[in-house]
Design an enzyme around this catalytic site. Sequence first.
Site, PDB file in Angstrom:
ATOM      1  N   ILE A  21       0.826  -1.220   0.000  1.00  0.00           N
ATOM      2  CA  ILE A  21       0.000   0.000   0.000  1.00  0.00           C
ATOM      3  C   ILE A  21       0.856   1.265   0.000  1.00  0.00           C
ATOM      4  O   ILE A  21       0.397   2.316  -0.461  1.00  0.00           O
ATOM      5  CB  ILE A  21      -0.994  -0.016   1.186  1.00  0.00           C
ATOM      6  CG1 ILE A  21      -2.150   0.947   0.939  1.00  0.00           C
ATOM      7  CG2 ILE A  21      -0.300   0.281   2.505  1.00  0.00           C
ATOM      8  CD1 ILE A  21      -3.331   0.762   1.885  1.00  0.00           C
ATOM      9  N   ASP A  44       1.612  -0.329   9.485  1.00  0.00           N
ATOM     10  CA  ASP A  44       1.883   0.926  10.206  1.00  0.00           C
ATOM     11  C   ASP A  44       3.377   1.275  10.116  1.00  0.00           C
ATOM     12  O   ASP A  44       3.746   2.403   9.722  1.00  0.00           O
ATOM     13  CB  ASP A  44       1.452   0.731  11.670  1.00  0.00           C
ATOM     14  CG  ASP A  44       1.380   2.018  12.458  1.00  0.00           C
ATOM     15  OD1 ASP A  44       1.505   3.099  11.873  1.00  0.00           O
ATOM     16  OD2 ASP A  44       1.169   1.925  13.694  1.00  0.00           O
ATOM     17  N   TYR A 135      -3.485  -7.854  15.026  1.00  0.00           N
ATOM     18  CA  TYR A 135      -4.711  -7.810  15.833  1.00  0.00           C
ATOM     19  C   TYR A 135      -5.563  -9.074  15.713  1.00  0.00           C
ATOM     20  O   TYR A 135      -6.576  -9.214  16.408  1.00  0.00           O
ATOM     21  CB  TYR A 135      -5.524  -6.554  15.522  1.00  0.00           C
ATOM     22  CG  TYR A 135      -4.993  -5.307  16.213  1.00  0.00           C
ATOM     23  CD1 TYR A 135      -3.875  -5.364  17.043  1.00  0.00           C
ATOM     24  CD2 TYR A 135      -5.616  -4.068  16.045  1.00  0.00           C
ATOM     25  CE1 TYR A 135      -3.383  -4.224  17.674  1.00  0.00           C
ATOM     26  CE2 TYR A 135      -5.136  -2.926  16.680  1.00  0.00           C
ATOM     27  CZ  TYR A 135      -4.015  -3.008  17.491  1.00  0.00           C
ATOM     28  OH  TYR A 135      -3.545  -1.875  18.120  1.00  0.00           O
TER      29      TYR A 135
HETATM   30  N1  AR6 Z   1       0.859  -2.961   2.351  1.00  0.00           N
HETATM   31  C1  AR6 Z   1      -0.357  -3.527   2.492  1.00  0.00           C
HETATM   32  N2  AR6 Z   1      -0.673  -4.357   3.498  1.00  0.00           N
HETATM   33  C2  AR6 Z   1       0.300  -4.645   4.390  1.00  0.00           C
HETATM   34  C3  AR6 Z   1       1.599  -4.101   4.322  1.00  0.00           C
HETATM   35  C4  AR6 Z   1       1.871  -3.208   3.244  1.00  0.00           C
HETATM   36  N3  AR6 Z   1       3.055  -2.627   3.086  1.00  0.00           N
HETATM   37  N4  AR6 Z   1       2.328  -4.588   5.364  1.00  0.00           N
HETATM   38  C5  AR6 Z   1       1.517  -5.428   6.048  1.00  0.00           C
HETATM   39  N5  AR6 Z   1       0.300  -5.468   5.466  1.00  0.00           N
HETATM   40  P1  AR6 Z   1      -1.126  -5.304  10.594  1.00  0.00           P
HETATM   41  P2  AR6 Z   1      -3.449  -4.873  12.356  1.00  0.00           P
HETATM   42  C6  AR6 Z   1      -0.900  -6.244   5.823  1.00  0.00           C
HETATM   43  O1  AR6 Z   1      -0.516  -6.211  11.588  1.00  0.00           O
HETATM   44  O2  AR6 Z   1      -3.778  -6.315  12.368  1.00  0.00           O
HETATM   45  C7  AR6 Z   1       0.820  -2.559  14.079  1.00  0.00           C
HETATM   46  O3  AR6 Z   1       1.919  -2.805  14.873  1.00  0.00           O
HETATM   47  C8  AR6 Z   1      -0.719  -7.446   6.707  1.00  0.00           C
HETATM   48  O4  AR6 Z   1      -0.191  -8.541   5.961  1.00  0.00           O
HETATM   49  O5  AR6 Z   1      -0.257  -4.303   9.918  1.00  0.00           O
HETATM   50  O6  AR6 Z   1      -4.569  -3.879  12.190  1.00  0.00           O
HETATM   51  C9  AR6 Z   1       0.031  -1.340  14.530  1.00  0.00           C
HETATM   52  O7  AR6 Z   1       0.857  -0.339  15.094  1.00  0.00           O
HETATM   53  C10 AR6 Z   1      -2.158  -7.697   7.139  1.00  0.00           C
HETATM   54  O8  AR6 Z   1      -2.863  -8.374   6.110  1.00  0.00           O
HETATM   55  O9  AR6 Z   1      -2.352  -4.450  11.250  1.00  0.00           O
HETATM   56  C11 AR6 Z   1      -0.909  -1.902  15.546  1.00  0.00           C
HETATM   57  O10 AR6 Z   1      -0.291  -2.005  16.818  1.00  0.00           O
HETATM   58  C12 AR6 Z   1      -2.724  -6.268   7.252  1.00  0.00           C
HETATM   59  O11 AR6 Z   1      -1.784  -5.422   6.564  1.00  0.00           O
HETATM   60  C13 AR6 Z   1      -1.202  -3.274  15.005  1.00  0.00           C
HETATM   61  O12 AR6 Z   1      -0.088  -3.654  14.212  1.00  0.00           O
HETATM   62  C14 AR6 Z   1      -2.900  -5.761   8.671  1.00  0.00           C
HETATM   63  O13 AR6 Z   1      -1.839  -6.223   9.494  1.00  0.00           O
HETATM   64  C15 AR6 Z   1      -2.426  -3.273  14.115  1.00  0.00           C
HETATM   65  O14 AR6 Z   1      -2.712  -4.581  13.730  1.00  0.00           O
END
Ligand code: AR6
Length: 186
Positions: A21, A44, A135
């Site tokens: 993203i 993030d 999460y």
């Molecule tokens: N582009 C698109 N999607 C992504 C990318 C990217 N570059 N990197 C990871 N994902 P998560 P959450 C996907 O853990 O569950 C953080 O530490 C990933 O594969 O990023 O909402 C925050 O600070 C997954 O499918 O977010 C919070 O503390 C999706 O993004 C916590 O994690 C969400 O995974 C939030 O957890």
Amino acid sequence: MEKPTEIMVKQTRLSLAQGDITRQNTDAIVNAANSSLMGDSGVDGAIHRAGGPAILEECKQIVARQGRLPTGRAVITTGGNLKAKYVIHTVGPVWHGGGQGEPELLASAYRESLKLASQRNLTSVSFPSISTGAYGYPVADAARVALKTVLTFLQNETTSLKEVVFVLYDARTYETYRVALEELAK
Ligand code: AR6
């Protein structure tokens, strides 16, 4: 026949893509943040790394002004060095088994992000799969909530948005969203 990876909802195209993203050139990208808005791992961390310190600076100002961001709410900052002009930071729910309001909170995270984008008159926004990484929200359930919430918003609200893209990082998540969109579009 090709399975749908996009549908039109009134004037807005809702589509799915697999990828990173942080490389999207929509007006805004949405960040799956946490309440501290301090950046962490997952999407993030990737957004803060790619966007540079200007994003964190604005996040700090927001927290100083209004405190931690409650789950289901959203705020907007600059996109810093990203192609996207803005980052919309929202906080999805931590999965506790589904009985603690998780679906409503996840829907709220999407809705509040879409409202902010519309208030700023943006024409395009990209979402990651909120809550399905650290999460722990089950992907198939999250995909249904995410797509249904966006669809309902686009059907019922007046919006500047012409394009809403889900950017799914891995093939399994992409495939799960594709099946959910297919079900929803029936
Ligand atoms: N582009 C698109 N999607 C992504 C990318 C990217 N570059 N990197 C990871 N994902 P998560 P959450 C996907 O853990 O569950 C953080 O530490 C990933 O594969 O990023 O909402 C925050 O600070 C997954 O499918 O977010 C919070 O503390 C999706 O993004 C916590 O994690 C969400 O995974 C939030 O957890």
